[in-house]
Design an enzyme around this catalytic site. Structure first.
Site, PDB file in Angstrom:
ATOM      1  N   TYR A 297       0.192 -31.003 -22.394  1.00 29.83           N
ATOM      2  CA  TYR A 297       0.378 -30.524 -23.759  1.00 29.83           C
ATOM      3  C   TYR A 297       1.738 -29.822 -23.914  1.00 29.83           C
ATOM      4  O   TYR A 297       2.495 -29.671 -22.966  1.00 29.83           O
ATOM      5  CB  TYR A 297      -0.794 -29.614 -24.143  1.00 29.83           C
ATOM      6  N   SER A 298       1.984 -29.339 -25.116  1.00 29.58           N
ATOM      7  CA  SER A 298       3.331 -28.882 -25.497  1.00 29.58           C
ATOM      8  C   SER A 298       3.831 -27.665 -24.730  1.00 29.58           C
ATOM      9  O   SER A 298       3.047 -26.883 -24.194  1.00 29.58           O
ATOM     10  CB  SER A 298       3.347 -28.554 -26.987  1.00 29.58           C
TER      11      SER A 298
ATOM     12  N   GLN B 236       5.689 -35.071 -27.422  1.00 30.03           N
ATOM     13  CA  GLN B 236       4.320 -35.449 -27.095  1.00 30.03           C
ATOM     14  C   GLN B 236       4.126 -36.906 -27.459  1.00 30.03           C
ATOM     15  O   GLN B 236       4.433 -37.328 -28.587  1.00 30.03           O
ATOM     16  CB  GLN B 236       3.336 -34.594 -27.929  1.00 30.03           C
TER      17      GLN B 236
ATOM     18  N   LEU C 240       3.740 -40.133 -31.695  1.00 28.48           N
ATOM     19  CA  LEU C 240       4.603 -38.990 -31.357  1.00 28.48           C
ATOM     20  C   LEU C 240       4.055 -37.781 -32.097  1.00 28.48           C
ATOM     21  O   LEU C 240       3.732 -37.875 -33.274  1.00 28.48           O
ATOM     22  CB  LEU C 240       6.034 -39.310 -31.802  1.00 28.48           C
ATOM     23  N   ASN C 241       3.956 -36.631 -31.382  1.00 26.83           N
ATOM     24  CA  ASN C 241       3.774 -35.383 -32.137  1.00 26.83           C
ATOM     25  C   ASN C 241       4.819 -34.354 -31.718  1.00 26.83           C
ATOM     26  O   ASN C 241       6.024 -34.681 -31.854  1.00 26.83           O
ATOM     27  CB  ASN C 241       2.313 -34.909 -32.209  1.00 26.83           C
ATOM     28  N   ASP C 242       4.464 -33.193 -31.270  1.00 29.31           N
ATOM     29  CA  ASP C 242       5.423 -32.086 -31.171  1.00 29.31           C
ATOM     30  C   ASP C 242       6.679 -32.373 -30.334  1.00 29.31           C
ATOM     31  O   ASP C 242       6.577 -32.977 -29.267  1.00 29.31           O
ATOM     32  CB  ASP C 242       4.767 -30.886 -30.479  1.00 29.31           C
TER      33      ASP C 242
HETATM   34  C1  FRU Z   1       0.302 -29.191 -32.003  1.00 26.66           C
HETATM   35  C2  FRU Z   1      -0.567 -29.430 -30.772  1.00 26.66           C
HETATM   36  C3  FRU Z   1      -0.292 -28.388 -29.697  1.00 26.66           C
HETATM   37  C4  FRU Z   1      -0.712 -29.103 -28.447  1.00 26.66           C
HETATM   38  C5  FRU Z   1      -0.260 -30.518 -28.729  1.00 26.66           C
HETATM   39  C6  FRU Z   1      -1.131 -31.585 -28.132  1.00 26.66           C
HETATM   40  O1  FRU Z   1       0.480 -30.330 -32.760  1.00 26.66           O
HETATM   41  O2  FRU Z   1      -1.932 -29.434 -31.131  1.00 26.66           O
HETATM   42  O3  FRU Z   1      -0.945 -27.164 -29.911  1.00 26.66           O
HETATM   43  O4  FRU Z   1      -0.100 -28.604 -27.304  1.00 26.66           O
HETATM   44  O5  FRU Z   1      -0.258 -30.652 -30.141  1.00 26.66           O
HETATM   45  O6  FRU Z   1      -0.571 -32.836 -28.362  1.00 26.66           O
END
Ligand code: FRU
Length: 481
Positions: free
Chosen positions: A110-111, A67, A49-51
């Protein structure tokens, strides 16, 4: 060497359809054996998991996307994973909301953010595309979610005509009869910037240029921009890369989060008028890519990724990585963004227990409210072997020390983080959930958000003059397998 450096590009960009059920089951099994997996924070059932993405209040519920890389705890093919909740206690798991299934997002959805209009939540995201030479092209794209929860893509609305390949993370809001969008961008001079676009119909967008501040020369890329008003002031919030500071507090992580409070954005000059100095909302080890939205009662709510790009936390051994912060309400006070945990989290609290010196923990998911006026104090979480994490204070500083954890990582960025202590008399809230700690200091003007890894965490101890009240925290519901 980190576990993740062994992954090939082909492996990272594996699509969800190509992952066998056995492999997914094996990852879930590994994750379930991890005593560090949180119980009242949102984390992936496996993978990375990210953003937070597409945050909005829509059709009677808070919608949260994030994400997600399903193939494993690595950055690779990104999807938007979708959850919703009415009360932040009971959640509904909607599975994947957006798949990378078009040429323009062939290498990841992406985000981006969401805008609620009439009967739709309009989702803005970045299409990440790479060609056969691995050259990246990024476009800003739109999808719409109906009240029935159906999500449909509507294609690219902005091509990249002004910036380098680093052009992503659209966030849209309504401004009178117009719509405005900020995008995280790198200028041709390789500077981070917040690019602004304007539209009448959400489909045709006019490039207005970069928002002008005293910080036009700050870092090489600004990710995940957000722009919003609170009361009569405006706030730019973003995640800059390539910045540092000589003072002992600011910008110590590999990448940072910053905000700038000002009066308003002048759309003719593109100046962010009468703005203050740049500030940092969080002084912990792991806080990135926060996004905000407005709910039905007018609260401005922030959720961040508890993690950072390019850093692998030890949970990758259990086939998962990253979690979301608690949702926090934002206010502005004395020019600071002030964060507080949503009152909804109180529903998870068990009975109050007053802590005297040492408490043997029977759960590692809890919160503590500390009231202190002491010049010095110390708050320690430890195991029987004395491995620990220490949150302490002097008259002028707070300190979070994770140099004695059972599992150390990212030590090259230091094992101590410090924050200024704005007053001696304070109420501090500390939320602990297995392997994450979120500390609200200075009345919420700052937080310290961090992962920590202590095997068999057993003891909480306090030293110094303070009143500390403990509450166990129960799990959020609906996200289990
Ligand atoms: C930030 C980022 C965003 C991008 C996303 C990709 O953590 O790098 O800039 O859209 O993660 O997963």
């Amino acid at each position: 060497m980190s576990l993740n450096s062994n992954w090939t590009v082909e492996q990272r960009y594996c699509r969800v359809e190509q992952i066998s059920q056995d492999s997914m089951d094996a990852m879930v099994k590994q994750r379930k054996q991890d005593s560090g997996y949180p119980s009242y924070h949102i984390a992936p059932k496996f993978g990375l998991l990210n953003d937070p993405n597409g945050l909005c209040y829509f059709n009677g519920e808070h919608h949260i996307f994030y994400q997600w890389t399903p193939v494993g705890p690595v950055h690779g093919m990104k999807y938007w994973y979708h959850l919703s909740t009415k009360d932040f206690v009971h959640f509904e798991d909607h599975g994947i909301g957006l798949h990378p299934d078009q040429d323009y997002d062939s290498h990841g959805v992406y985000s981006g953010g969401a805008l609620v209009e009439n009967d739709e939540a309009i989702l803005f995201f970045t299409g990440n595309h790479r060609d056969e030479n691995w050259e990246r092209s990024s476009t800003q794209c739109v999808a719409k979610m109906s009240v029935k929860g159906q999500i449909e893509k509507h294609g690219v609305v902005i091509e990249n005509e002004h910036y380098t390949e680093h052009f992503r993370d659209p966030k849209v809001w309504k401004d009178g009869d117009d719509y405005l969008m900020v995008v995280g961008a790198q200028t041709q001079e390789k500077r981070g910037s917040m690019a602004l676009y304007r539209s009448r119909d959400l489909m045709n967008w006019q490039h207005k240029g970069s928002i002008q501040t005293r910080y036009n020369n700050l870092g090489y890329m600004w990710e995940c921009p957000d722009f919003f008003e609170i009361d009569t002031q405006s706030v730019m919030l973003f995640s800059p890369q390539g910045i540092s500071s000589d003072n002992p507090y600011d910008f110590k992580n590999i990448y940072s989060v910053a905000y700038i409070v000002g009066d308003c954005l002048n759309l003719d000059s593109m100046e962010f008028e009468n703005h203050q100095d740049i500030a940092q909302p969080d002084y912990g080890f792991d806080f990135y890519a926060p996004q905000t939205y407005l709910d039905d009662s007018g609260r401005r709510i922030l959720i961040a990724w508890v993690g950072l790009p390019d850093i692998d936390a030890p949970s990758v051994a259990h086939q998962w990585a990253g979690m979301l912060s608690l949702p926090r309400e934002l206010k502005i006070q004395d020019g600071y963004l002030v964060q507080s945990a949503l009152p909804e989290s109180k529903a998870l609290q068990g009975e109050a227990v007053v802590v005297e010196n040492t408490l043997e923990l029977n759960t590692t998911s809890f919160m503590i409210e500390i009231e202190t006026g002491a010049d010095k104090f110390e708050f320690t979480l430890a195991n029987a072997a004395g491995e620990n994490i220490v949150f302490s204070a002097t008259e002028t500083e707070f300190m979070l020390d994770r140099s004695k954890m059972s599992q150390l990582y990212a030590e090259e960025f230091g094992c101590v983080r410090k924050a200024p202590r704005l007053s001696v008399e304070q109420t501090i809230e500390v939320y602990v959930d297995k392997s994450v700690i979120e500390i609200f200091i200075n009345g919420g003007k700052h937080t310290m958000t961090s992962r920590f890894f202590i095997d068999d965490l057993k003891l909480l101890s306090i030293a110094g003059d303070m009143e500390a009240v403990y509450h166990s925290m129960s799990s959020i519901k609906g996200l289990d397998e």
